[in-house]
Motif scaffolding. Structure first.
Motif, PDB file in Angstrom:
ATOM      1  N   ALA A 178       6.482   1.361  -3.027  1.00 24.39           N
ATOM      2  CA  ALA A 178       6.909   2.184  -1.901  1.00 24.39           C
ATOM      3  C   ALA A 178       8.425   2.267  -1.824  1.00 24.39           C
ATOM      4  CB  ALA A 178       6.357   1.612  -0.600  1.00 24.39           C
ATOM      5  N   HIS A 179       9.108   1.297  -2.419  1.00 23.89           N
ATOM      6  CA  HIS A 179      10.550   1.154  -2.278  1.00 23.89           C
ATOM      7  C   HIS A 179      11.242   1.237  -3.630  1.00 23.89           C
ATOM      8  CE1 HIS A 179       8.347  -1.205   0.816  1.00 23.89           C
ATOM      9  NE2 HIS A 179       9.134  -0.513   1.625  1.00 23.89           N
ATOM     10  N   HIS A 213      10.438   5.455 -11.000  1.00 23.12           N
ATOM     11  CA  HIS A 213       9.709   4.930  -9.843  1.00 23.12           C
ATOM     12  C   HIS A 213       8.545   5.856  -9.551  1.00 23.12           C
ATOM     13  CE1 HIS A 213      13.270   2.478  -8.963  1.00 23.12           C
ATOM     14  NE2 HIS A 213      13.997   3.568  -8.804  1.00 23.12           N
ATOM     15  N   VAL A 214       7.408   5.284  -9.184  1.00 16.27           N
ATOM     16  CA  VAL A 214       6.240   6.078  -8.793  1.00 16.27           C
ATOM     17  C   VAL A 214       5.724   5.572  -7.452  1.00 16.27           C
ATOM     18  CG1 VAL A 214       3.894   6.798  -9.389  1.00 16.27           C
ATOM     19  CG2 VAL A 214       5.593   6.486 -11.201  1.00 16.27           C
ATOM     20  N   GLY A 215       5.499   6.491  -6.516  1.00 17.05           N
ATOM     21  CA  GLY A 215       4.883   6.146  -5.248  1.00 17.05           C
ATOM     22  C   GLY A 215       5.831   5.843  -4.119  1.00 17.05           C
ATOM     23  N   THR A 216       7.131   6.099  -4.323  1.00 16.33           N
ATOM     24  CA  THR A 216       8.112   5.774  -3.286  1.00 16.33           C
ATOM     25  C   THR A 216       7.922   6.674  -2.073  1.00 16.33           C
ATOM     26  OG1 THR A 216       9.698   7.241  -4.366  1.00 16.33           O
ATOM     27  CG2 THR A 216       9.830   4.899  -4.888  1.00 16.33           C
ATOM     28  N   ARG A 217       8.337   6.157  -0.930  1.00 11.75           N
ATOM     29  CA  ARG A 217       8.190   6.886   0.327  1.00 11.75           C
ATOM     30  C   ARG A 217       8.884   6.087   1.424  1.00 11.75           C
ATOM     31  NH1 ARG A 217       3.812   3.800  -0.823  1.00 11.75           N
ATOM     32  NH2 ARG A 217       2.854   2.610   0.893  1.00 11.75           N
ATOM     33  N   GLY A 218       8.905   6.651   2.604  1.00 10.72           N
ATOM     34  CA  GLY A 218       9.386   5.935   3.774  1.00 10.72           C
ATOM     35  C   GLY A 218      10.883   6.084   3.992  1.00 10.72           C
ATOM     36  N   PRO A 219      11.371   5.617   5.140  1.00 16.57           N
ATOM     37  CA  PRO A 219      12.786   5.747   5.491  1.00 16.57           C
ATOM     38  C   PRO A 219      13.680   4.925   4.565  1.00 16.57           C
ATOM     39  CG  PRO A 219      11.433   5.219   7.424  1.00 16.57           C
ATOM     40  CD  PRO A 219      10.570   5.021   6.225  1.00 16.57           C
ATOM     41  N   LEU A 220      14.928   5.383   4.429  1.00 19.12           N
ATOM     42  CA  LEU A 220      15.932   4.705   3.628  1.00 19.12           C
ATOM     43  C   LEU A 220      17.121   4.344   4.509  1.00 19.12           C
ATOM     44  CD1 LEU A 220      15.837   7.101   0.534  1.00 19.12           C
ATOM     45  CD2 LEU A 220      14.831   4.806   0.666  1.00 19.12           C
ATOM     46  N   ILE A 269       2.134  -3.947  -4.905  1.00 16.56           N
ATOM     47  CA  ILE A 269       0.890  -3.474  -4.304  1.00 16.56           C
ATOM     48  C   ILE A 269       1.150  -2.608  -3.081  1.00 16.56           C
ATOM     49  CG2 ILE A 269       0.369  -5.330  -2.668  1.00 16.56           C
ATOM     50  CD1 ILE A 269      -2.039  -3.706  -5.274  1.00 16.56           C
ATOM     51  N   ASP A 270       2.372  -2.652  -2.521  1.00 13.11           N
ATOM     52  CA  ASP A 270       2.646  -1.782  -1.384  1.00 13.11           C
ATOM     53  C   ASP A 270       2.844  -0.323  -1.794  1.00 13.11           C
ATOM     54  OD1 ASP A 270       5.364  -1.280  -2.071  1.00 13.11           O
ATOM     55  OD2 ASP A 270       6.135  -2.777  -0.674  1.00 13.11           O
ATOM     56  N   VAL A 271       2.734  -0.025  -3.104  1.00 13.64           N
ATOM     57  CA  VAL A 271       2.676   1.379  -3.518  1.00 13.64           C
ATOM     58  C   VAL A 271       1.443   2.045  -2.923  1.00 13.64           C
ATOM     59  CG1 VAL A 271       1.355   1.047  -5.665  1.00 13.64           C
ATOM     60  CG2 VAL A 271       3.020   2.926  -5.495  1.00 13.64           C
ATOM     61  N   LEU A 272       0.414   1.258  -2.646  1.00 15.42           N
ATOM     62  CA  LEU A 272      -0.796   1.779  -2.017  1.00 15.42           C
ATOM     63  C   LEU A 272      -0.583   1.941  -0.518  1.00 15.42           C
ATOM     64  CD1 LEU A 272      -3.554  -0.374  -3.774  1.00 15.42           C
ATOM     65  CD2 LEU A 272      -2.714   1.901  -4.411  1.00 15.42           C
ATOM     66  N   ASP A 273      -1.252   2.912   0.043  1.00 10.61           N
ATOM     67  CA  ASP A 273      -1.220   3.095   1.484  1.00 10.61           C
ATOM     68  C   ASP A 273      -1.777   1.849   2.168  1.00 10.61           C
ATOM     69  OD1 ASP A 273      -0.987   5.540   3.556  1.00 10.61           O
ATOM     70  OD2 ASP A 273      -2.623   4.196   4.160  1.00 10.61           O
ATOM     71  N   PRO A 274      -1.265   1.481   3.341  1.00 12.59           N
ATOM     72  CA  PRO A 274      -1.815   0.315   4.048  1.00 12.59           C
ATOM     73  C   PRO A 274      -3.314   0.408   4.308  1.00 12.59           C
ATOM     74  CG  PRO A 274       0.277   0.947   5.013  1.00 12.59           C
ATOM     75  CD  PRO A 274      -0.065   2.017   4.018  1.00 12.59           C
ATOM     76  N   ALA A 275      -3.868   1.630   4.294  1.00 16.14           N
ATOM     77  CA  ALA A 275      -5.318   1.755   4.426  1.00 16.14           C
ATOM     78  C   ALA A 275      -6.042   1.132   3.252  1.00 16.14           C
ATOM     79  CB  ALA A 275      -5.720   3.233   4.541  1.00 16.14           C
ATOM     80  N   ALA A 277      -4.245  -1.230   1.107  1.00 13.01           N
ATOM     81  CA  ALA A 277      -3.622  -2.532   0.825  1.00 13.01           C
ATOM     82  C   ALA A 277      -2.810  -2.981   2.031  1.00 13.01           C
ATOM     83  CB  ALA A 277      -2.739  -2.441  -0.414  1.00 13.01           C
ATOM     84  N   PRO A 278      -3.494  -3.447   3.084  1.00 13.94           N
ATOM     85  CA  PRO A 278      -2.765  -3.921   4.266  1.00 13.94           C
ATOM     86  C   PRO A 278      -2.073  -5.257   4.057  1.00 13.94           C
ATOM     87  CG  PRO A 278      -5.113  -4.302   4.531  1.00 13.94           C
ATOM     88  CD  PRO A 278      -4.950  -3.510   3.267  1.00 13.94           C
ATOM     89  N   GLY A 279      -2.528  -6.033   3.080  1.00  6.62           N
ATOM     90  CA  GLY A 279      -2.028  -7.389   2.896  1.00  6.62           C
ATOM     91  C   GLY A 279      -0.781  -7.451   2.048  1.00  6.62           C
ATOM     92  N   THR A 280       0.323  -6.982   2.609  1.00  3.75           N
ATOM     93  CA  THR A 280       1.592  -6.986   1.881  1.00  3.75           C
ATOM     94  C   THR A 280       2.735  -7.123   2.871  1.00  3.75           C
ATOM     95  OG1 THR A 280       2.823  -5.852   0.124  1.00  3.75           O
ATOM     96  CG2 THR A 280       1.893  -4.471   1.885  1.00  3.75           C
ATOM     97  N   GLY A 281       3.908  -7.465   2.378  1.00  5.14           N
ATOM     98  CA  GLY A 281       4.998  -7.836   3.269  1.00  5.14           C
ATOM     99  C   GLY A 281       5.766  -6.696   3.890  1.00  5.14           C
ATOM    100  N   THR A 282       5.861  -5.548   3.189  1.00  2.00           N
ATOM    101  CA  THR A 282       6.637  -4.430   3.716  1.00  2.00           C
ATOM    102  C   THR A 282       5.832  -3.129   3.576  1.00  2.00           C
ATOM    103  OG1 THR A 282       7.769  -4.374   1.563  1.00  2.00           O
ATOM    104  CG2 THR A 282       8.938  -5.395   3.389  1.00  2.00           C
ATOM    105  N   PRO A 283       4.786  -2.963   4.388  1.00  2.00           N
ATOM    106  CA  PRO A 283       3.930  -1.789   4.268  1.00  2.00           C
ATOM    107  C   PRO A 283       4.643  -0.522   4.743  1.00  2.00           C
ATOM    108  CG  PRO A 283       3.312  -3.075   6.185  1.00  2.00           C
ATOM    109  CD  PRO A 283       4.353  -3.867   5.469  1.00  2.00           C
ATOM    110  N   GLU A 284       4.272   0.602   4.122  1.00  2.00           N
ATOM    111  CA  GLU A 284       4.803   1.912   4.490  1.00  2.00           C
ATOM    112  C   GLU A 284       3.644   2.900   4.547  1.00  2.00           C
ATOM    113  OE1 GLU A 284       7.952   2.437   5.178  1.00  2.00           O
ATOM    114  OE2 GLU A 284       9.101   0.885   4.136  1.00  2.00           O
TER     115      GLU A 284
END
Length: 348
Positions: A178-179, A213-220, A269-275, A277-284
């Motif tokens: 995600a980052h 990078h693949v799957g990046t998203r979210g605020p910067l 693993i946070d490349v996956l949507d929290p739906a 992969a909720p079990g991660t430290g910095t979900p987006e």
């Protein structure tokens, strides 16, 4: 290397006695890979959990692929807990089976895959932990094994890259996350889970022009995050790009960028949507689906895969093992891709 190995898996034999399911006489003397415990004889939920119920490294005479854990999360910037990731992924991997229909390969029969236990990394010193991970990776790869590493936080990608480059030279990188993880420092610290790939570029570990990078998203933090990242040589495929353009187009672009270079895959693993992969430290929000991730990985079959990691599983935030199951399947696909890689020494 100081490692902590999983316990021996044992089963009850036909005569009622108990013995190890694997042994060096099978793996080293015949050259036939030793595979997982037979789940038709021992229930999947029985016995200690090695990855995919594979033999431990000390139970066979060789290893073409070694699955290792790095239970370390001192480099995180938000929620801790990825130190428990390797154990959670191993536990979830009990359900994996020997044949991969999506890639039409039996990954445990074409190469000797082992669970090499955990690298012990100092939780109180990031710098020392990095040295320990690099040294542990060197020892395993020096014995001829390619590594699939389960983290742990993304800090560990830097020492793993240092080790693989020592054997293969600068590598192409596909980084699923995600980052960006190309920030310079956090609180003045140069080694964190948000900085490994900037350090890798600075150290000359990565092949210019073959980085994505693949799957990046979210605020910067600012637009400069993207301009700095591009200056370092990274291409960018956002999660929205995957949705709009589709897996096949994304795969074609990645393969063209990678070419015939040695390839390292790093999957947060946070490349996956929290739906998924909720079990991660910095979900987006707004991430890839597990199906999309696995299909992109499978699209890279046949490339020269020399090393890989899957990181940032934090089971304290997981639900019904959703994240750990996803990560175990990602690791299984990585092992399967290695079976199909031209660097695989097993006759095809």
């Amino acid at each position: 290397m100081h490692v902590v190995a999983p316990e021996t898996i044992s089963e009850q034999a036909d005569d009622g006695t108990t013995g190890s399911t694997t042994g060096s006489t099978t793996g080293s003397e015949t050259g036939v890979p030793v595979g997982p415990v037979d789940s038709s004889r021992v229930p999947r939920f029985a016995g200690p959990a090695t990855f995919a119920r594979l033999p431990r490294a000390d139970e066979v005479g060789r290893a073409d692929v070694a699955v290792i854990g790095v239970p370390f999360d001192s480099g995180v910037s938000y929620r801790p807990g990825a130190r428990f990731g390797p154990a959670a992924v191993r536990e979830a991997s009990r359900l994996l089976r020997p044949h991969h229909p999506g890639l039409d390969v039996d990954p445990f029969a074409r190469q000797q895959v082992v669970d090499a236990g955990d690298v012990v990394a100092n939780p109180f010193s990031i710098e020392q932990a990095i040295e320990q991970v690099e040294r542990g990776a060197d020892e395993l790869s020096g014995a001829g094994a390619r590594l699939v590493t389960i983290g742990g936080d993304h800090t560990i990608a830097l020492p793993l890259l240092r080790s693989v480059v020592r054997r293969h030279g600068p590598v192409a990188l596909v980084h699923f996350d995600a980052h960006l993880d190309t920030w310079d420092t956090y609180f003045g610290a140069p080694y964190t889970h948000g900085t490994p790939f900037r350090r890798a570029v600075e150290e000359g570990l990565l092949e210019p022009g073959a980085l994505t990078h693949v799957g990046t998203r979210g605020p910067l933090y600012g637009r400069s995050d993207l301009t700095d990242d591009a200056r370092l040589g990274f291409g960018l495929v956002t999660s929205a790009d995957v949705m709009r353009r589709g897996v096949d187009e994304i795969v074609d672009g990645l393969r063209s960028r990678i070419g015939d270079r040695p390839l390292y895959l790093s999957i947060d693993i946070d490349v996956l949507d929290p739906a998924h992969a909720p079990g991660t430290g910095t979900p987006e929000a707004g991430g890839m689906t597990s199906r999309e991730l696995l299909e992109v990985l499978r699209g890279l079959a046949g490339l020269q895969l020399v090393g890989a990691d899957v990181v940032e599983v934090a089971p304290a935030y997981d639900h019904a093992q959703m994240t750990a199951v996803a990560a175990s399947h990602v690791a299984y696909d990585l092992v399967s891709l290695m079976a199909l890689s031209p660097t695989n020494g097993t006759p095809q």
